[in-house]
Design a protein around this motif. Sequence first.
Motif, PDB file in Angstrom:
ATOM      1  N   MET A  38       0.885  -0.849  -0.055  1.00  0.00           N
ATOM      2  CA  MET A  38       0.028   0.049  -0.425  1.00  0.00           C
ATOM      3  C   MET A  38       0.798   1.318  -0.028  1.00  0.00           C
ATOM      4  O   MET A  38       0.826   1.967  -0.726  1.00  0.00           O
ATOM      5  CB  MET A  38      -0.995   0.272   1.320  1.00  0.00           C
ATOM      6  N   GLN A  39       2.032   1.077   0.987  1.00  0.00           N
ATOM      7  CA  GLN A  39       2.821   1.947   1.413  1.00  0.00           C
ATOM      8  C   GLN A  39       3.948   2.361  -0.202  1.00  0.00           C
ATOM      9  O   GLN A  39       3.655   3.600  -1.312  1.00  0.00           O
ATOM     10  CB  GLN A  39       3.573   2.426   1.654  1.00  0.00           C
ATOM     11  N   ILE A  40       4.392   1.529  -0.524  1.00  0.00           N
ATOM     12  CA  ILE A  40       5.039   1.387  -2.223  1.00  0.00           C
ATOM     13  C   ILE A  40       3.834   2.162  -3.381  1.00  0.00           C
ATOM     14  O   ILE A  40       4.841   3.052  -4.059  1.00  0.00           O
ATOM     15  CB  ILE A  40       5.484  -0.020  -2.172  1.00  0.00           C
ATOM     16  N   LEU A  41       3.593   1.129  -3.429  1.00  0.00           N
ATOM     17  CA  LEU A  41       1.931   1.967  -4.552  1.00  0.00           C
ATOM     18  C   LEU A  41       1.777   3.475  -4.992  1.00  0.00           C
ATOM     19  O   LEU A  41       1.381   4.408  -5.466  1.00  0.00           O
ATOM     20  CB  LEU A  41       0.618   1.311  -4.691  1.00  0.00           C
ATOM     21  N   ASP A  42       2.207   4.176  -3.806  1.00  0.00           N
ATOM     22  CA  ASP A  42       1.280   5.966  -3.325  1.00  0.00           C
ATOM     23  C   ASP A  42       2.785   6.586  -3.685  1.00  0.00           C
ATOM     24  O   ASP A  42       2.820   7.417  -4.209  1.00  0.00           O
ATOM     25  CB  ASP A  42       0.860   5.946  -1.732  1.00  0.00           C
ATOM     26  N   THR A  43       3.750   5.333  -4.107  1.00  0.00           N
ATOM     27  CA  THR A  43       4.742   6.295  -4.656  1.00  0.00           C
ATOM     28  C   THR A  43       5.174   6.972  -6.390  1.00  0.00           C
ATOM     29  O   THR A  43       5.479   7.143  -6.367  1.00  0.00           O
ATOM     30  CB  THR A  43       6.157   5.853  -4.045  1.00  0.00           C
ATOM     31  N   THR A  44       3.940   5.775  -6.309  1.00  0.00           N
ATOM     32  CA  THR A  44       3.634   6.420  -8.341  1.00  0.00           C
ATOM     33  C   THR A  44       2.766   6.128  -8.637  1.00  0.00           C
ATOM     34  O   THR A  44       2.351   6.842  -9.463  1.00  0.00           O
ATOM     35  CB  THR A  44       4.232   4.614  -8.693  1.00  0.00           C
ATOM     36  N   ILE A  45       1.265   5.623  -7.901  1.00  0.00           N
ATOM     37  CA  ILE A  45       0.431   5.654  -8.067  1.00  0.00           C
ATOM     38  C   ILE A  45      -0.769   6.999  -8.610  1.00  0.00           C
ATOM     39  O   ILE A  45      -1.815   7.435  -9.436  1.00  0.00           O
ATOM     40  CB  ILE A  45      -0.696   5.432  -7.130  1.00  0.00           C
ATOM     41  N   ALA A  46       0.199   8.158  -7.691  1.00  0.00           N
ATOM     42  CA  ALA A  46      -0.591   9.219  -7.951  1.00  0.00           C
ATOM     43  C   ALA A  46       0.378   9.943  -9.455  1.00  0.00           C
ATOM     44  O   ALA A  46      -0.455  11.179  -9.425  1.00  0.00           O
ATOM     45  CB  ALA A  46      -0.222  10.555  -6.731  1.00  0.00           C
ATOM     46  N   ASN A  47       1.364   9.408  -9.567  1.00  0.00           N
ATOM     47  CA  ASN A  47       1.442  10.405 -10.539  1.00  0.00           C
ATOM     48  C   ASN A  47       0.858  11.146 -12.087  1.00  0.00           C
ATOM     49  O   ASN A  47       0.780  11.597 -12.184  1.00  0.00           O
ATOM     50  CB  ASN A  47       2.983   9.575 -11.552  1.00  0.00           C
ATOM     51  N   VAL A  48      -0.162   9.689 -12.721  1.00  0.00           N
ATOM     52  CA  VAL A  48      -0.786   9.522 -13.348  1.00  0.00           C
ATOM     53  C   VAL A  48      -2.028  10.199 -13.851  1.00  0.00           C
ATOM     54  O   VAL A  48      -2.492  11.225 -14.333  1.00  0.00           O
ATOM     55  CB  VAL A  48      -1.279   7.884 -14.934  1.00  0.00           C
ATOM     56  N   ALA A  49      -2.438  11.194 -12.226  1.00  0.00           N
ATOM     57  CA  ALA A  49      -3.328  11.937 -11.597  1.00  0.00           C
ATOM     58  C   ALA A  49      -3.278  12.885 -11.794  1.00  0.00           C
ATOM     59  O   ALA A  49      -4.091  13.807 -11.585  1.00  0.00           O
ATOM     60  CB  ALA A  49      -3.789  11.161 -10.682  1.00  0.00           C
ATOM     61  N   LEU A  50      -1.831  13.147 -12.136  1.00  0.00           N
ATOM     62  CA  LEU A  50      -1.037  15.209 -11.866  1.00  0.00           C
ATOM     63  C   LEU A  50      -2.664  15.781 -12.723  1.00  0.00           C
ATOM     64  O   LEU A  50      -2.713  17.291 -12.222  1.00  0.00           O
ATOM     65  CB  LEU A  50      -0.135  15.066 -12.260  1.00  0.00           C
ATOM     66  N   PRO A  51      -2.287  15.165 -14.413  1.00  0.00           N
ATOM     67  CA  PRO A  51      -2.882  16.307 -15.038  1.00  0.00           C
ATOM     68  C   PRO A  51      -4.581  16.244 -14.184  1.00  0.00           C
ATOM     69  O   PRO A  51      -5.194  18.194 -14.049  1.00  0.00           O
ATOM     70  CB  PRO A  51      -3.109  15.851 -16.071  1.00  0.00           C
ATOM     71  N   HIS A  52      -4.916  15.781 -13.991  1.00  0.00           N
ATOM     72  CA  HIS A  52      -6.065  15.764 -13.386  1.00  0.00           C
ATOM     73  C   HIS A  52      -6.667  16.357 -12.356  1.00  0.00           C
ATOM     74  O   HIS A  52      -7.415  17.598 -11.791  1.00  0.00           O
ATOM     75  CB  HIS A  52      -7.070  14.114 -13.267  1.00  0.00           C
ATOM     76  N   MET A  53      -5.361  16.620 -11.379  1.00  0.00           N
ATOM     77  CA  MET A  53      -5.376  16.822  -9.713  1.00  0.00           C
ATOM     78  C   MET A  53      -5.800  18.500 -10.425  1.00  0.00           C
ATOM     79  O   MET A  53      -5.729  19.448  -9.393  1.00  0.00           O
ATOM     80  CB  MET A  53      -4.142  16.612  -9.278  1.00  0.00           C
ATOM     81  N   GLN A  54      -4.404  18.120 -11.290  1.00  0.00           N
ATOM     82  CA  GLN A  54      -4.106  20.122 -11.539  1.00  0.00           C
ATOM     83  C   GLN A  54      -5.199  20.358 -11.940  1.00  0.00           C
ATOM     84  O   GLN A  54      -5.829  21.705 -11.607  1.00  0.00           O
ATOM     85  CB  GLN A  54      -3.168  20.228 -12.765  1.00  0.00           C
TER      86      GLN A  54
END
Length: 525
Positions: free
Chosen positions: A43-59
């Motif tokens: 769960m912790q390891i996934l969180d280091t990369t899982i958010a990368n692809v969502a950055l444009p939507h977060m922006q």
Amino acid sequence: MASRAATPRPIPGAPAAELAGKPLLATNNRALLTVGIMGAMIMQILDTTIANVALPHMQTSLSATTDTVTWVLTSYIVATAIALPATGWLSDRFGSRNLFLIAVGGFIIASMLCGIATSLEEMVVFRVFQGVFAAFINPLSQTSMLDINPPERAAKAMSVWGMGVMVGPIMGPVIGGWLTESYNWRWVFYVNVPVGIATFAILWFLLPSRPKAKRSFDFAGFVYLGVAVASFQLMLDRGQSEDWFESWEVIVEALLALAFAWMAVIHFLTAKKPLFDRALFRNRNLVTGLFFMLVVGISTMAPMALLPPMLQQLFGYPVVDTGLMMAPRGVGVLFTMWLAGQLMGKVDTRLVIMAGLTIFGISLRQMASYSLEMDFWPVVTSGFIQGLGMGLVFMPLNALAFATLDGRYRTDGASLLNLFRSIGQSAGISMVTVLLARNIQTSHADLAQHVTRNVMPGFDLGALGGFGTLSDAAMSMVDGMVNKQAAMIAYIDDFYLMSWISFAAIPLVLLLQKPRGKVEVVHSE
């Protein structure tokens, strides 16, 4: 003096050394507890990369700019790096079980807060808290896996733990892309809640604890090391967007990193009770393992950082397809980690690591033969081969790093190994990103000067000026083709560089010490 040397000074609250056939800490259901420990770590390891692809939507959702939204990633990385060195002291002070439960519970709450964030400022604050709790999960999970298994099962325990460490970053973009496209970017964080609750319940009922120990906290050493690591991470993360040493921000961060790193080293050598027991650094395998963690961090994370933008921007693959094309790397990792676990004790572990580095380097040379005309098969096959190499390097390296280390130093040793791997990953990603950007410019200039009427028969560049809009469109098309070719050349140059780094590290494996007979126990003086 002879008497004092013969009788090691005991560390208050430290667990006794393992006996053959018996783990350091007993538990009622080791199999289920392993599931809980691995669940927390993945769960912790996934969180280091899982958010990368969502950055444009977060922006868009958080009204952030392209530059500022990257703080969603930076804040997490920096917070994790600062908190990691304190893991050993906190584990002794509050108990390893209590700290593990606090870390998992805090991570779940921070994930929920990230999911409901309504502004960039809120998101950054919540990501800092998430990063702090995440810092404790990785070393504690590694220590717990070793503690609940007898010495003869340590290699297999590390192979299971290593699978999660290596597969997590590979699956992160796949899961993150699917959640973002199918639901909403907020589910990138909400997905941690059900997994975290199940994990927390297992740990609550089954996780044993190391005894608490009275241990003074080296606040000055922690501050020196924390500022040095944070400044270095900020420099690496912000350097590319701020044009590196053309920016005063990056210069200040570099100077702070150097100054506080120097103070941290001097303080560590002279302090009566430093943050880390100096016995740790008298253990050859651990020190060599720290160096290799830098190399592993650079070599393993850099390709995974380069491939998604290459596949999406140059080849036009969607996010989910990109993740699926990278998935065979995880299959290779799983297979060879299992194989490495079987080979440990039967074959010189150093030979296994050397074979892994060789296979890894070969896969990078295969990646250096990519072209814009290829289909997806070269990506799949080279990724699978690369996974085979990664599995043969990571797990045996972790096992050897702890092979001659007294069990009482495991938590501190694990936090150091994770810290060095994190620094290596950040440095590797920054290095290849810088080289990519600069090589694209250089290759574009080299290619553009060859675009003449001699290489384009039947196409008169000089006559295009009289066609107005049509002329602009034609030149834009030509420039776009040159840009794609220049980018492909730059990616190939990066792959070549990483392959040479992997090959250069092979002879250094001999610095690792193969345990003979009874495992050496390291005591502080």
